[in-house]
Scaffold this motif. Structure first.
Motif, mmCIF file in Angstrom:
data_model
loop_
_atom_site.group_PDB
_atom_site.id
_atom_site.type_symbol
_atom_site.label_atom_id
_atom_site.label_comp_id
_atom_site.label_asym_id
_atom_site.label_seq_id
_atom_site.Cartn_x
_atom_site.Cartn_y
_atom_site.Cartn_z
ATOM 1 N N TYR A 151 -74.530 80.358 -76.082
ATOM 2 C CA TYR A 151 -74.082 79.336 -77.035
ATOM 3 C C TYR A 151 -72.812 79.892 -77.682
ATOM 4 O O TYR A 151 -72.810 81.009 -78.191
ATOM 5 N N GLU B 246 -88.687 84.827 -76.918
ATOM 6 C CA GLU B 246 -87.233 84.633 -76.839
ATOM 7 C C GLU B 246 -86.517 85.855 -77.389
ATOM 8 O O GLU B 246 -87.031 86.543 -78.302
ATOM 9 N N CYS C 252 -86.535 74.079 -76.477
ATOM 10 C CA CYS C 252 -85.887 73.290 -75.417
ATOM 11 C C CYS C 252 -86.854 73.062 -74.269
ATOM 12 O O CYS C 252 -86.646 72.207 -73.427
ATOM 13 N N TRP D 280 -85.045 80.797 -69.034
ATOM 14 C CA TRP D 280 -83.774 80.189 -69.446
ATOM 15 C C TRP D 280 -82.860 81.308 -69.893
ATOM 16 O O TRP D 280 -83.246 82.157 -70.693
ATOM 17 N N GLY E 248 -80.662 72.811 -71.841
ATOM 18 C CA GLY E 248 -80.632 73.437 -73.163
ATOM 19 C C GLY E 248 -79.997 72.482 -74.153
ATOM 20 O O GLY E 248 -79.113 71.703 -73.784
ATOM 21 N N CYS E 249 -80.416 72.553 -75.399
ATOM 22 C CA CYS E 249 -79.823 71.639 -76.384
ATOM 23 C C CYS E 249 -78.324 71.928 -76.497
ATOM 24 O O CYS E 249 -77.883 73.065 -76.334
ATOM 25 N N ILE F 58 -76.072 73.653 -81.778
ATOM 26 C CA ILE F 58 -76.969 74.292 -82.740
ATOM 27 C C ILE F 58 -76.142 74.737 -83.953
ATOM 28 O O ILE F 58 -75.303 75.639 -83.843
ATOM 29 N N GLY G 132 -82.559 77.105 -85.824
ATOM 30 C CA GLY G 132 -82.973 77.807 -84.621
ATOM 31 C C GLY G 132 -82.885 79.319 -84.679
ATOM 32 O O GLY G 132 -82.375 79.912 -85.634
ATOM 33 N N VAL G 133 -83.410 79.939 -83.633
ATOM 34 C CA VAL G 133 -83.311 81.394 -83.488
ATOM 35 C C VAL G 133 -81.865 81.773 -83.211
ATOM 36 O O VAL G 133 -81.355 82.782 -83.722
ATOM 37 N N CYS G 134 -81.181 80.909 -82.451
ATOM 38 C CA CYS G 134 -79.755 81.152 -82.174
ATOM 39 C C CYS G 134 -78.928 81.082 -83.447
ATOM 40 O O CYS G 134 -78.028 81.908 -83.669
ATOM 41 N N ASP H 61 -85.026 82.936 -72.736
ATOM 42 C CA ASP H 61 -86.393 82.482 -73.004
ATOM 43 C C ASP H 61 -87.335 82.980 -71.909
ATOM 44 O O ASP H 61 -86.928 83.208 -70.771
ATOM 45 N N HIS I 10 -88.717 78.250 -87.301
ATOM 46 C CA HIS I 10 -87.305 77.871 -87.141
ATOM 47 C C HIS I 10 -86.905 77.717 -85.674
ATOM 48 O O HIS I 10 -85.795 77.295 -85.362
ATOM 49 N N ILE J 257 -86.206 76.373 -82.087
ATOM 50 C CA ILE J 257 -85.935 75.070 -81.463
ATOM 51 C C ILE J 257 -86.460 75.129 -80.030
ATOM 52 O O ILE J 257 -86.016 75.985 -79.249
#
Ligand code: SME
Length: 163
Positions: A52, A112, A105, A48, A70-71, A74, A79-81, A131, A101, A103
């Motif tokens: 974002y 990641e 997807c 992926w 993808g979600c 965020i 999340g990592v983002c 990812d 933490h 998330i």
């Protein structure tokens, strides 16, 4: 017969291709979509690849991406983002099962990398999220090479955010 390129050689090749593909291009969606396409198709271990975007104070929304769904949103708190956005610093997760933490997807994601994307004023405008289903797929060489590629977004025409 040309030898298969090493990963670092491939990053250099991709960055050179992007220099030609994106010459004079300033539109953020066109640039992000092209960067994602090149990275996703160059590295089979990347399951992926996507951006974002910062769309409101402390909120990221999905931008151009390739891979499974993808979600969509965020918050910086998740999340990592979100951690990348909060810290303004790259995040490398060797095993997402050890990152509470994270998330997920996709259930198959194992590692990641997320990098902050800043504009010419140093303002955070997006994060680049990649990812892999392989554990430990990303290291410092990936961070350095991806940061060099992400510099191509520094001077594009970012939409005028009223944060
Ligand atoms: N893993 C990310 C969420 C985005 S999906 O991976 C595309 C995170 O933890 O922020």
């Amino acid at each position: 017969m040309a030898h298969p390129q090493s990963r670092s050689e491939l990053y250099v090749t991709i960055n050179k291709r992007l220099e030609h593909l994106l010459i004079d291009e300033k539109d953020e969606i066109a640039v992000m979509a092209t960067v994602v396409c090149e990275l996703y198709h160059a590295f089979p271990q990347f399951t992926w690849v996507g951006f974002y975007r910062v769309v409101a104070p402390r909120l990221l929304k999905v931008g151009p991406y390739q891979g499974g769904h993808g979600c969509l949103a965020i918050p910086f708190e998740r999340g990592v983002c979100g951690k990348c956005a909060r810290d303004g610093a790259p995040q490398i997760v060797a095993d997402v099962r050890n990152a509470p933490h994270h998330i997920a997807c996709s259930a198959s994601t194992r590692s990641e990398i997320v990098l902050p994307i800043k504009d010419a004023d140093g303002e955070l405008r997006a994060v680049l999220d990649i990812d892999s289903d392989e554990p430990g797929a990303f290291g410092e060489p990936d961070r350095e090479a991806l940061e060099a590629i992400c510099l191509r977004l520094r001077n594009i025409r970012w939409v005028n955010l009223k944060l």
